[in-house]
Motif scaffolding. Structure first.
Motif, PDB file in Angstrom:
ATOM      1  N   HIS A   1       0.849  -1.190   0.000  1.00  0.00           N
ATOM      2  CA  HIS A   1       0.000   0.000   0.000  1.00  0.00           C
ATOM      3  C   HIS A   1       0.882   1.236   0.000  1.00  0.00           C
ATOM      4  CE1 HIS A   1      -3.532  -2.445   1.058  1.00  0.00           C
ATOM      5  NE2 HIS A   1      -2.642  -3.160   1.729  1.00  0.00           N
TER       6      HIS A   1
ATOM      7  N   CYS B   1      -3.292   4.086  -2.987  1.00  0.00           N
ATOM      8  CA  CYS B   1      -3.085   3.065  -4.012  1.00  0.00           C
ATOM      9  C   CYS B   1      -2.580   1.779  -3.362  1.00  0.00           C
ATOM     10  CB  CYS B   1      -2.071   3.524  -5.048  1.00  0.00           C
ATOM     11  SG  CYS B   1      -2.637   4.915  -6.024  1.00  0.00           S
ATOM     12  N   ALA B   2      -2.965   0.674  -3.931  1.00  0.00           N
ATOM     13  CA  ALA B   2      -2.522  -0.622  -3.428  1.00  0.00           C
ATOM     14  C   ALA B   2      -2.345  -1.572  -4.600  1.00  0.00           C
ATOM     15  CB  ALA B   2      -3.544  -1.183  -2.449  1.00  0.00           C
TER      16      ALA B   2
END
Length: 108
Positions: free
Chosen positions: A54, A64-65
């Motif tokens: 992450h 965001c991941a």
């Protein structure tokens, strides 16, 4: 998605320092586990893994991941990555060398 060459995430020290990862020259995750840790025992039983990362909050990619799936194999820690990991995580060279290193080969 971002077009163009993949960016290289900085080495990271994960929860409590138990797990450390960086990326190899091909951009694949390379992670070091303490021998005898639950994660190392699990990998010995099954080399099929998932790896989730992450982005930290406050950055351009916050929130965001990515999750990668694939087989993991034991690997050597490259000398240059060892230097970078030691510098950026504060973990000593001896401790890094004492870990079991694994490389995830993501499936497409």
């Amino acid at each position: 998605l971002v077009a163009g060459p993949p960016s290289r995430p900085e080495p990271v020290r994960l929860a409590g320092g138990d797990q450390i990862f960086g990326v190899d020259e091909d951009g694949s995750p390379l992670f070091g586990l303490r021998p005898g840790s639950q994660a190392a025992l699990d990998l010995s039983a099954s080399a099929s893994v998932s790896f989730a990362a992450h982005a930290p909050t406050g950055g351009a990619q916050a929130g965001c991941a990515v999750t990668l799936l694939g087989p993991a194999a034991e690997a050597e820690l490259p000398a240059e990555l060892a230097k970078k990991l030691a510098r950026q995580t504060g973990v000593g060279k001896e401790e890094l060398e004492g870990r079991q290193w694994w490389r995830l080969a993501p499936c497409h």
